[in-house]
Write a protein that holds these residues in place. Structure first.
Motif, PDB file in Angstrom:
ATOM      1  N   VAL A   1       0.844  -1.197   0.000  1.00 46.16           N
ATOM      2  CA  VAL A   1       0.000   0.000   0.000  1.00 46.16           C
ATOM      3  C   VAL A   1       0.879   1.247   0.000  1.00 46.16           C
ATOM      4  CG1 VAL A   1      -1.739   1.316   1.257  1.00 46.16           C
ATOM      5  CG2 VAL A   1      -1.870  -1.180   1.213  1.00 46.16           C
ATOM      6  N   LEU A   2       0.603   2.136  -0.924  1.00 49.99           N
ATOM      7  CA  LEU A   2       1.250   3.444  -0.963  1.00 49.99           C
ATOM      8  C   LEU A   2       0.233   4.469  -0.474  1.00 49.99           C
ATOM      9  CD1 LEU A   2       3.511   5.456  -1.808  1.00 49.99           C
ATOM     10  CD2 LEU A   2       2.463   5.476  -4.092  1.00 49.99           C
ATOM     11  N   ILE A   3       0.518   5.082   0.679  1.00 51.30           N
ATOM     12  CA  ILE A   3      -0.334   6.146   1.210  1.00 51.30           C
ATOM     13  C   ILE A   3       0.310   7.482   0.890  1.00 51.30           C
ATOM     14  CG2 ILE A   3      -1.234   7.244   3.285  1.00 51.30           C
ATOM     15  CD1 ILE A   3      -1.600   4.602   4.549  1.00 51.30           C
ATOM     16  N   VAL A   4      -0.417   8.343   0.189  1.00 57.34           N
ATOM     17  CA  VAL A   4       0.118   9.661  -0.174  1.00 57.34           C
ATOM     18  C   VAL A   4      -0.941  10.722   0.121  1.00 57.34           C
ATOM     19  CG1 VAL A   4       1.938   9.202  -1.841  1.00 57.34           C
ATOM     20  CG2 VAL A   4      -0.415   8.979  -2.562  1.00 57.34           C
ATOM     21  N   SER A   5      -0.597  11.653   1.004  1.00 53.04           N
ATOM     22  CA  SER A   5      -1.542  12.692   1.387  1.00 53.04           C
ATOM     23  C   SER A   5      -0.778  13.948   1.756  1.00 53.04           C
ATOM     24  CB  SER A   5      -2.398  12.216   2.568  1.00 53.04           C
ATOM     25  OG  SER A   5      -1.596  12.074   3.734  1.00 53.04           O
ATOM     26  N   GLY A   6      -1.504  14.913   2.304  1.00 54.01           N
ATOM     27  CA  GLY A   6      -0.864  16.165   2.686  1.00 54.01           C
ATOM     28  C   GLY A   6       0.097  16.020   3.835  1.00 54.01           C
ATOM     29  N   GLY A   7      -0.129  15.053   4.713  1.00 49.99           N
ATOM     30  CA  GLY A   7       0.740  14.899   5.865  1.00 49.99           C
ATOM     31  C   GLY A   7       1.471  13.582   5.943  1.00 49.99           C
ATOM     32  N   HIS A   8       1.193  12.659   5.013  1.00 50.02           N
ATOM     33  CA  HIS A   8       1.776  11.320   5.122  1.00 50.02           C
ATOM     34  C   HIS A   8       2.183  10.788   3.747  1.00 50.02           C
ATOM     35  CE1 HIS A   8       0.202  11.094   9.250  1.00 50.02           C
ATOM     36  NE2 HIS A   8      -0.870  11.663   8.748  1.00 50.02           N
ATOM     37  N   THR A   9       3.345  10.159   3.694  1.00 48.91           N
ATOM     38  CA  THR A   9       3.764   9.399   2.519  1.00 48.91           C
ATOM     39  C   THR A   9       4.475   8.159   3.034  1.00 48.91           C
ATOM     40  OG1 THR A   9       4.045  11.424   1.221  1.00 48.91           O
ATOM     41  CG2 THR A   9       5.057   9.413   0.364  1.00 48.91           C
ATOM     42  N   SER A  10       3.879   6.994   2.810  1.00 51.98           N
ATOM     43  CA  SER A  10       4.409   5.753   3.358  1.00 51.98           C
ATOM     44  C   SER A  10       4.171   4.593   2.400  1.00 51.98           C
ATOM     45  CB  SER A  10       3.749   5.410   4.702  1.00 51.98           C
ATOM     46  OG  SER A  10       3.995   6.389   5.678  1.00 51.98           O
ATOM     47  N   LEU A  11       5.103   3.639   2.439  1.00 56.07           N
ATOM     48  CA  LEU A  11       4.938   2.355   1.767  1.00 56.07           C
ATOM     49  C   LEU A  11       4.734   1.300   2.843  1.00 56.07           C
ATOM     50  CD1 LEU A  11       7.538   2.152  -1.152  1.00 56.07           C
ATOM     51  CD2 LEU A  11       5.078   1.743  -1.310  1.00 56.07           C
ATOM     52  N   LEU A  12       3.623   0.562   2.733  1.00 55.61           N
ATOM     53  CA  LEU A  12       3.251  -0.392   3.766  1.00 55.61           C
ATOM     54  C   LEU A  12       3.103  -1.793   3.188  1.00 55.61           C
ATOM     55  CD1 LEU A  12       0.331   1.723   5.268  1.00 55.61           C
ATOM     56  CD2 LEU A  12       2.730   1.765   5.993  1.00 55.61           C
ATOM     57  N   LEU A  13       3.347  -2.775   4.039  1.00 60.19           N
ATOM     58  CA  LEU A  13       3.030  -4.167   3.715  1.00 60.19           C
ATOM     59  C   LEU A  13       1.833  -4.546   4.568  1.00 60.19           C
ATOM     60  CD1 LEU A  13       3.718  -6.788   2.244  1.00 60.19           C
ATOM     61  CD2 LEU A  13       5.270  -7.355   4.122  1.00 60.19           C
ATOM     62  N   VAL A  14       0.702  -4.779   3.911  1.00 59.37           N
ATOM     63  CA  VAL A  14      -0.555  -5.026   4.616  1.00 59.37           C
ATOM     64  C   VAL A  14      -1.002  -6.461   4.375  1.00 59.37           C
ATOM     65  CG1 VAL A  14      -2.992  -4.372   4.780  1.00 59.37           C
ATOM     66  CG2 VAL A  14      -1.247  -2.600   4.498  1.00 59.37           C
ATOM     67  N   ARG A  15      -1.363  -7.131   5.448  1.00 53.80           N
ATOM     68  CA  ARG A  15      -1.908  -8.483   5.348  1.00 53.80           C
ATOM     69  C   ARG A  15      -3.408  -8.423   5.668  1.00 53.80           C
ATOM     70  NH1 ARG A  15       2.187 -11.879   4.374  1.00 53.80           N
ATOM     71  NH2 ARG A  15       4.290 -11.194   4.915  1.00 53.80           N
ATOM     72  N   ASP A  16      -3.819  -8.943   6.809  1.00 55.86           N
ATOM     73  CA  ASP A  16      -5.219  -8.808   7.205  1.00 55.86           C
ATOM     74  C   ASP A  16      -5.345  -7.474   7.932  1.00 55.86           C
ATOM     75  OD1 ASP A  16      -7.668  -8.875   8.643  1.00 55.86           O
ATOM     76  OD2 ASP A  16      -7.708 -11.055   8.515  1.00 55.86           O
ATOM     77  N   LEU A  17      -6.007  -6.515   7.303  1.00 52.43           N
ATOM     78  CA  LEU A  17      -6.027  -5.149   7.825  1.00 52.43           C
ATOM     79  C   LEU A  17      -6.667  -5.075   9.200  1.00 52.43           C
ATOM     80  CD1 LEU A  17      -5.372  -2.197   7.219  1.00 52.43           C
ATOM     81  CD2 LEU A  17      -7.586  -2.002   6.069  1.00 52.43           C
ATOM     82  N   ALA A  18      -7.665  -5.906   9.469  1.00 57.05           N
ATOM     83  CA  ALA A  18      -8.372  -5.841  10.744  1.00 57.05           C
ATOM     84  C   ALA A  18      -7.669  -6.588  11.859  1.00 57.05           C
ATOM     85  CB  ALA A  18      -9.793  -6.388  10.580  1.00 57.05           C
ATOM     86  N   ARG A  19      -6.788  -7.531  11.517  1.00 58.49           N
ATOM     87  CA  ARG A  19      -6.207  -8.389  12.548  1.00 58.49           C
ATOM     88  C   ARG A  19      -4.696  -8.249  12.703  1.00 58.49           C
ATOM     89  NH1 ARG A  19     -10.131 -11.779  10.051  1.00 58.49           N
ATOM     90  NH2 ARG A  19     -11.669 -12.620  11.517  1.00 58.49           N
ATOM     91  N   ASP A  20      -3.990  -8.033  11.610  1.00 64.25           N
ATOM     92  CA  ASP A  20      -2.529  -8.116  11.643  1.00 64.25           C
ATOM     93  C   ASP A  20      -1.877  -6.747  11.794  1.00 64.25           C
ATOM     94  OD1 ASP A  20      -2.694 -10.852  11.244  1.00 64.25           O
ATOM     95  OD2 ASP A  20      -2.585 -10.682   9.063  1.00 64.25           O
ATOM     96  N   PRO A  21      -0.671  -6.724  12.356  1.00 66.33           N
ATOM     97  CA  PRO A  21       0.071  -5.455  12.402  1.00 66.33           C
ATOM     98  C   PRO A  21       0.428  -4.995  10.996  1.00 66.33           C
ATOM     99  CG  PRO A  21       1.463  -7.291  13.099  1.00 66.33           C
ATOM    100  CD  PRO A  21       0.070  -7.826  12.979  1.00 66.33           C
ATOM    101  N   ILE A  22       0.544  -3.703  10.830  1.00 67.02           N
ATOM    102  CA  ILE A  22       0.874  -3.102   9.541  1.00 67.02           C
ATOM    103  C   ILE A  22       2.373  -2.826   9.506  1.00 67.02           C
ATOM    104  CG2 ILE A  22       0.496  -1.095   8.054  1.00 67.02           C
ATOM    105  CD1 ILE A  22      -2.327  -0.928   9.366  1.00 67.02           C
TER     106      ILE A  22
END
Length: 348
Positions: free
Chosen positions: A130-151
């Motif tokens: 996941v690439l998050i790009v916004s006014g205050g954040h820019t991050s590359l993430l490895l996402v598994r189960d979004l509701a259960r697992d750590p990001i």
């Protein structure tokens, strides 16, 4: 059915989601009130949330053809964001949850952006980048189960976020706030090759997943200052191309390096036309599936908060404690965010 409430910055959002389906949403923005200051004024934003909250929730319910009594859970952004703005949303969410007798979930704002991608294309693959790009954040993430697992964070910005770079250069160019959409519009008539701008942290010895846009912002500003009459469309196109190039290059590399076949691009800057086009082009060339939310779900909204709340409910997550509080600088570790008040220090 989950009612989601978003108030982390200048948008007051409410959304309704059941079993992954968006039923209705509404957003009220105080952007026009901040524009003359060139940025968001926290006190103005908080006051606007107070006035807009109940009407926005009512509008979302009306659009869904539902009543408040149909709500089975409430989710609210508790961080990160502006402290006063977050407080308004959390106070409203607690009131709705208490009066309805339903559970309350505190969620991380950025996890909400990720969950927004599920409202258009269904569940996200496990795993995905996941690439998050916004006014205050820019991050590359490895996402598994979004509701259960750590990001897992693959890389983050070391200074300015991409959206912040857009805003600051737009001001130098005399374009209105917010800068991202203004740059995008101006760039349509410009030549991205007309101005040579750097691609930060893309050298062979640089961190392959980290971002830095402070130097790019400075380089663009210095070019403008050196011109007697700078042609704004060229500068806008060059800046947009540099940011899109860096973002998509690193995101696609993260996918190929980790053997992951899906890239998800979310956040306000995901609405940028060049970022979307270049991501599509590079993902297609690398054989990577691309997921980007529709434009209406890229910027802050209540639907994304309802979406992450819906995932938490279906995963059997524990509701937030009664003393749920805000965390304006919350790190992104899990989707659920239930910070507790800091214990008072003993008096001496």
């Amino acid at each position: 059915m989950v009612l989601g409430i978003e108030s982390s910055c200048d948008e007051t959002g409410a959304g309704l989601v059941r079993d992954g389906q968006l039923l209705g949403q509404a957003v009220a923005s105080s952007m026009d009130e901040h524009a003359r200051y060139g940025g968001v004024v926290p006190e103005i934003a908080a006051r606007a949330h107070v006035h807009a909250m109940a009407p926005v929730v009512r509008e979302a319910l009306d659009r869904a053809g539902l009543a408040l009594a149909d709500v089975g859970a409430v989710a609210v952004t508790t961080g990160p964001g502006l402290a006063g703005a977050l407080q308004v949303g959390v106070a409203a969410a607690k009131s709705y949850a208490f009066s309805l007798g339903v559970p309350l979930y505190g969620v991380h704002h950025l996890a909400g952006h990720v969950a927004a991608a599920t409202l258009d294309g269904g569940p996200l693959p496990n795993p995905c980048v996941v690439l998050i790009v916004s006014g205050g954040h820019t991050s590359l993430l490895l996402v598994r189960d979004l509701a259960r697992d750590p990001i897992a964070h693959l890389g983050d910005t070391l200074d300015d976020a991409a959206g912040e770079c857009f805003d600051k250069v737009a001001r130098v160019l005399g374009l209105p706030y917010p800068g991202g959409p203004a740059i995008d519009r101006a760039a349509r008539d410009g030549d991205p090759a007309a101005v040579r701008l750097p691609r930060p942290l893309t050298g062979p010895h640089d961190d392959p997943y980290a971002f830095s846009f402070s130097g790019l912002k400075t380089a663009a500003a210095r070019w403008v200052e050196a011109q007697r009459a700078p042609y704004v469309p060229d500068a806008a196109a060059a800046l947009q191309e540099a940011i899109a190039d860096v973002l998509t290059r690193k995101a696609v590399r993260a996918c190929t390096d980790h053997g992951i076949g899906t890239l998800v691009v979310v956040g306000g800057v995901a609405a940028n036309s060049r970022v979307r086009a270049l991501a599509e082009q590079r993902c297609a060339a690398a054989g990577i599936a691309l997921r980007v939310p529709p434009l209406r779900l890229c910027t802050d909204n209540g639907a994304m908060v309802a979406a992450i709340g819906d995932l938490l409910v279906r995963a059997g997550a524990e509701p937030a404690p009664a003393e749920l509080s805000v965390d304006p600088s919350a790190p992104l570790e899990y989707a659920a965010l239930t910070p507790r008040p800091v214990s008072p220090q003993p008096s001496r």
